[in-house]
Design a protein around this motif. Structure first.
Motif, PDB file in Angstrom:
ATOM      1  N   ASN A   1       0.851  -1.185   0.000  1.00  0.00           N
ATOM      2  CA  ASN A   1       0.000   0.000   0.000  1.00  0.00           C
ATOM      3  C   ASN A   1       0.892   1.242   0.000  1.00  0.00           C
ATOM      4  N   PRO A   2       0.389   2.373  -0.525  1.00  0.00           N
ATOM      5  CA  PRO A   2       1.185   3.600  -0.457  1.00  0.00           C
ATOM      6  C   PRO A   2       1.631   3.951   0.952  1.00  0.00           C
ATOM      7  N   MET A   3       0.793   3.658   1.963  1.00  0.00           N
ATOM      8  CA  MET A   3       1.174   3.998   3.332  1.00  0.00           C
ATOM      9  C   MET A   3       2.449   3.287   3.762  1.00  0.00           C
ATOM     10  N   ASP A   4       2.745   2.126   3.158  1.00  0.00           N
ATOM     11  CA  ASP A   4       3.942   1.378   3.557  1.00  0.00           C
ATOM     12  C   ASP A   4       5.201   2.171   3.249  1.00  0.00           C
ATOM     13  N   TRP A   5       5.326   2.647   2.006  1.00  0.00           N
ATOM     14  CA  TRP A   5       6.539   3.402   1.677  1.00  0.00           C
ATOM     15  C   TRP A   5       6.491   4.823   2.205  1.00  0.00           C
ATOM     16  N   GLN A   6       5.288   5.338   2.487  1.00  0.00           N
ATOM     17  CA  GLN A   6       5.214   6.645   3.131  1.00  0.00           C
ATOM     18  C   GLN A   6       5.741   6.574   4.563  1.00  0.00           C
ATOM     19  N   ILE A   7       5.420   5.503   5.260  1.00  0.00           N
ATOM     20  CA  ILE A   7       5.960   5.298   6.606  1.00  0.00           C
ATOM     21  C   ILE A   7       7.476   5.179   6.560  1.00  0.00           C
ATOM     22  N   THR A   8       7.985   4.459   5.578  1.00  0.00           N
ATOM     23  CA  THR A   8       9.422   4.246   5.446  1.00  0.00           C
ATOM     24  C   THR A   8      10.173   5.547   5.181  1.00  0.00           C
ATOM     25  N   SER A   9       9.526   6.462   4.489  1.00  0.00           N
ATOM     26  CA  SER A   9      10.212   7.686   4.064  1.00  0.00           C
ATOM     27  C   SER A   9       9.887   8.906   4.912  1.00  0.00           C
ATOM     28  N   GLN A  10       8.873   8.809   5.782  1.00  0.00           N
ATOM     29  CA  GLN A  10       8.426   9.980   6.542  1.00  0.00           C
ATOM     30  C   GLN A  10       8.429   9.665   8.042  1.00  0.00           C
ATOM     31  N   PRO A  11       9.433  10.129   8.775  1.00  0.00           N
ATOM     32  CA  PRO A  11       9.510   9.831  10.206  1.00  0.00           C
ATOM     33  C   PRO A  11       8.268  10.242  10.993  1.00  0.00           C
ATOM     34  N   ASP A  12       7.641  11.352  10.603  1.00  0.00           N
ATOM     35  CA  ASP A  12       6.455  11.795  11.341  1.00  0.00           C
ATOM     36  C   ASP A  12       5.290  10.831  11.156  1.00  0.00           C
ATOM     37  N   MET A  13       5.166  10.290   9.950  1.00  0.00           N
ATOM     38  CA  MET A  13       4.102   9.307   9.716  1.00  0.00           C
ATOM     39  C   MET A  13       4.401   8.005  10.461  1.00  0.00           C
ATOM     40  N   ALA A  14       5.671   7.588  10.456  1.00  0.00           N
ATOM     41  CA  ALA A  14       6.044   6.397  11.216  1.00  0.00           C
ATOM     42  C   ALA A  14       5.685   6.567  12.685  1.00  0.00           C
ATOM     43  N   ALA A  15       5.935   7.753  13.222  1.00  0.00           N
ATOM     44  CA  ALA A  15       5.640   8.005  14.633  1.00  0.00           C
ATOM     45  C   ALA A  15       4.156   7.885  14.918  1.00  0.00           C
ATOM     46  N   ARG A  16       3.318   8.298  13.963  1.00  0.00           N
ATOM     47  CA  ARG A  16       1.872   8.193  14.156  1.00  0.00           C
ATOM     48  C   ARG A  16       1.432   6.751  14.343  1.00  0.00           C
ATOM     49  N   PHE A  17       2.168   5.821  13.753  1.00  0.00           N
ATOM     50  CA  PHE A  17       1.834   4.402  13.876  1.00  0.00           C
ATOM     51  C   PHE A  17       2.687   3.696  14.923  1.00  0.00           C
ATOM     52  N   GLY A  18       3.446   4.467  15.695  1.00  0.00           N
ATOM     53  CA  GLY A  18       4.253   3.876  16.749  1.00  0.00           C
ATOM     54  C   GLY A  18       5.438   3.080  16.254  1.00  0.00           C
ATOM     55  N   ILE A  19       5.922   3.388  15.066  1.00  0.00           N
ATOM     56  CA  ILE A  19       7.027   2.645  14.470  1.00  0.00           C
ATOM     57  C   ILE A  19       8.330   3.391  14.719  1.00  0.00           C
ATOM     58  N   THR A  20       9.304   2.696  15.267  1.00  0.00           N
ATOM     59  CA  THR A  20      10.632   3.255  15.517  1.00  0.00           C
ATOM     60  C   THR A  20      11.679   2.377  14.842  1.00  0.00           C
ATOM     61  N   LEU A  21      12.844   2.951  14.618  1.00  0.00           N
ATOM     62  CA  LEU A  21      13.923   2.230  13.945  1.00  0.00           C
ATOM     63  C   LEU A  21      14.711   1.376  14.935  1.00  0.00           C
ATOM     64  N   PRO A  22      15.234   0.227  14.478  1.00  0.00           N
ATOM     65  CA  PRO A  22      15.002  -0.409  13.177  1.00  0.00           C
ATOM     66  C   PRO A  22      13.581  -0.949  13.093  1.00  0.00           C
ATOM     67  N   ALA A  23      13.077  -1.084  11.878  1.00  0.00           N
ATOM     68  CA  ALA A  23      11.666  -1.454  11.703  1.00  0.00           C
ATOM     69  C   ALA A  23      11.498  -2.455  10.578  1.00  0.00           C
ATOM     70  N   GLY A  24      10.355  -3.145  10.633  1.00  0.00           N
ATOM     71  CA  GLY A  24       9.939  -4.005   9.539  1.00  0.00           C
ATOM     72  C   GLY A  24       9.130  -3.204   8.535  1.00  0.00           C
ATOM     73  N   PHE A  25       8.601  -3.896   7.537  1.00  0.00           N
ATOM     74  CA  PHE A  25       7.961  -3.203   6.412  1.00  0.00           C
ATOM     75  C   PHE A  25       6.676  -3.914   6.008  1.00  0.00           C
ATOM     76  N   GLY A  26       5.702  -3.102   5.595  1.00  0.00           N
ATOM     77  CA  GLY A  26       4.459  -3.639   5.046  1.00  0.00           C
ATOM     78  C   GLY A  26       3.354  -3.730   6.068  1.00  0.00           C
ATOM     79  N   SER A  27       2.120  -3.881   5.579  1.00  0.00           N
ATOM     80  CA  SER A  27       0.950  -3.898   6.451  1.00  0.00           C
ATOM     81  C   SER A  27       0.059  -5.124   6.236  1.00  0.00           C
ATOM     82  N   ASP A  28      -0.229  -5.468   4.993  1.00  0.00           N
ATOM     83  CA  ASP A  28      -1.193  -6.527   4.696  1.00  0.00           C
ATOM     84  C   ASP A  28      -0.495  -7.843   4.380  1.00  0.00           C
ATOM     85  N   PHE A  29      -1.122  -8.947   4.771  1.00  0.00           N
ATOM     86  CA  PHE A  29      -0.520 -10.259   4.512  1.00  0.00           C
ATOM     87  C   PHE A  29      -1.599 -11.328   4.432  1.00  0.00           C
ATOM     88  N   ALA A  30      -1.210 -12.471   3.893  1.00  0.00           N
ATOM     89  CA  ALA A  30      -2.040 -13.675   3.918  1.00  0.00           C
ATOM     90  C   ALA A  30      -1.116 -14.867   4.092  1.00  0.00           C
TER      91      ALA A  30
END
Length: 306
Positions: free
Chosen positions: A41-70
Motif C-alpha cells: 500500500n502507499p502507506m507502507d513506503w510513506q511510513i518508510t520515508s516519513q519519520p512523522d508518519m512512522a511516529a503516528r503508527f508507533g514505528i521506531t527504527l530499526p523497523a519491519g515493512f508492510g501492512s497486509d498479509f495472507a
C-alpha cells in the motif's frame, strides 16, 4: 532463521533490506502466521520515508515493512480461541507484514479467515485498501441513485471504492490518467482525466450533476466536488495528504464497520468484485516492487510473494 524486510534509516526504496532474523514464536495470546503473500500500500513506503508518519503508527527504527498479509496459521498460543494450526488467514500487521512469519496479538481483531475460492495473493491485498474504500463510501452515505466522483479511481483503494460504489447502485465517475481509462471501464467506472479543467470535464460527463465524491489521492477531487455544488457532508477524503476543506469527512481503515471484510470476500467469491493484481514480486525484489508502486502508474495491486 527467517527472512524479513527491514530498514534502519528513513528514506526511499534503497533503505529496504532483506535480512535473516531469528524465527519468532507465538506468545500465549498470539498466533503465528507463515506468510505466503504480502500486499503493498502507499502507506507502507510513506511510513518508510516519513519519520512523522512512522511516529503516528508507533514505528521506531530499526523497523519491519508492510501492512497486509495472507498465509497459514502454524502456531497458536494457549489463550487464543477461534484459530487453529492450518487455518488459511489474512490480516494486517503495520510495519511487519513482509516477512516469513508474522505474530498477531488479539487475532480476533486483526485476522480473518480466508474463504475457499479466494487465493492468498488476493486476500493479501484486502485489509488496508478494502477497509479504507468501504469507510470512505460509508462516510458519505453512498447509495443507489447517487452519481459519485471518485478521485484516484485506478489506485489500490480506488479499485475497491469503484466496485463497492457500483454494488451500492451508484453511477461512478473515476479520475485517472488516460492510460488507465480502459482498465477503469472494466471495473464499471466512467473515466475522466484528472488535472486542470476537471470540473468542466465532469460537467460534460454528468450535466445533471454529481451528488457525492470521495478523494483517495490529494484534494483535487474534493475541491472539484465543492465547486460543482456537492455538500461537504457528502464528500470524503482519506487521511493522508493536506488538510481537507471544512466540513468534508476524513475516513480511514479504522473507521470501517464490523463485518466489512467479510462482505468484501463474499463479493469476491461471488464474482461481484475483482481484484486486479498488477504485478507480483519475490521478496528479493522488494525495492523494485516499492519503486513500481510509488510511481503510481500500475493498474491494481502489487503483491510480494514469500
Amino acid at each position: 532463521m527467517s527472512r524479513a524486510v527491514r530498514y534502519t534509516r528513513f528514506g526511499g526504496p534503497e533503505v529496504l533490506e532483506v535480512q535473516e532474523i531469528p524465527e519468532p514464536h507465538a506468545a500465549p495470546d498470539e498466533v503465528r502466521v507463515r506468510v505466503t503473500a504480502a500486499g503493498l500500500n502507499p502507506m507502507d513506503w510513506q511510513i518508510t520515508s516519513q519519520p512523522d508518519m512512522a511516529a503516528r503508527f508507533g514505528i521506531t527504527l530499526p523497523a519491519g515493512f508492510g501492512s497486509d498479509f495472507a498465509g497459514v496459521v502454524d502456531e497458536v498460543g494457549a489463550e487464543v480461541e477461534g484459530f487453529a494450526t492450518g487455518d488459511r488467514v489474512f490480516g494486517a500487521a503495520i510495519g511487519r507484514s513482509v516477512a516469513g512469519f508474522v505474530l498477531v496479538k488479539s487475532p480476533g481483531a486483526h485476522l480473518w479467515p480466508t474463504p475457499d475460492g479466494v487465493g492468498d495473493e488476493v486476500a493479501a491485498t484486502l485489509p488496508v485498501s478494502g477497509l479504507t474504500a468501504a469507510a470512505a463510501l460509508a462516510a458519505i452515505g453512498l447509495s443507489a441513485g447517487d452519481t459519485a466522483l471518485i478521485g484516484g479511481a485506478a489506485g489500490g483503494v480506488g479499485i475497491f471504492a469503484v466496485q463497492l460504489a457500483r454494488l451500492a447502485g451508484a453511477r461512478v465517475l473515476g479520475t485517472a490518467s488516460e492510460g488507465t481509462f480502459g482498465f477503469l471501464r472494466g471495473l464499471g467506472a466512467e473515466p475522466v482525466a484528472y488535472g486542470p479543467g476537471l470540473a468542466d470535464r465532469v460537467r460534460a460527463l454528468a450535466p445533471e450533476g454529481i451528488t457525492a465524491a470521495t478523494d483517495l489521492f490529494g484534494r483535487e477531487t474534493a475541491e472539484t466536488a465543492l465547486e460543482l455544488g456537492v455538500a461537504p457532508e457528502r464528500i470524503s477524503v482519506v487521511a493522508d495528504g493536506p488538510a481537507p476543506p471544512p466540513g468534508v469527512h476524513v475516513a480511514g481503515a479504522l473507521d470501517a464497520a464490523p463485518g466489512t471484510l467479510e462482505r468484501i470476500t463474499d463479493a469476491i467469491h461471488a464474482g461481484e468484485i475483482t481484484v486486479p493484481i498488477a504485478a507480483t514480486f519475490p521478496i528479493e525484489r522488494i525495492r523494485e516492487a516499492v519503486t513500481t508502486q510509488a510511481e503510481r502508474h500500475v493498474h491494481g495491486k502489487i503483491v510480494i510473494a514469500l
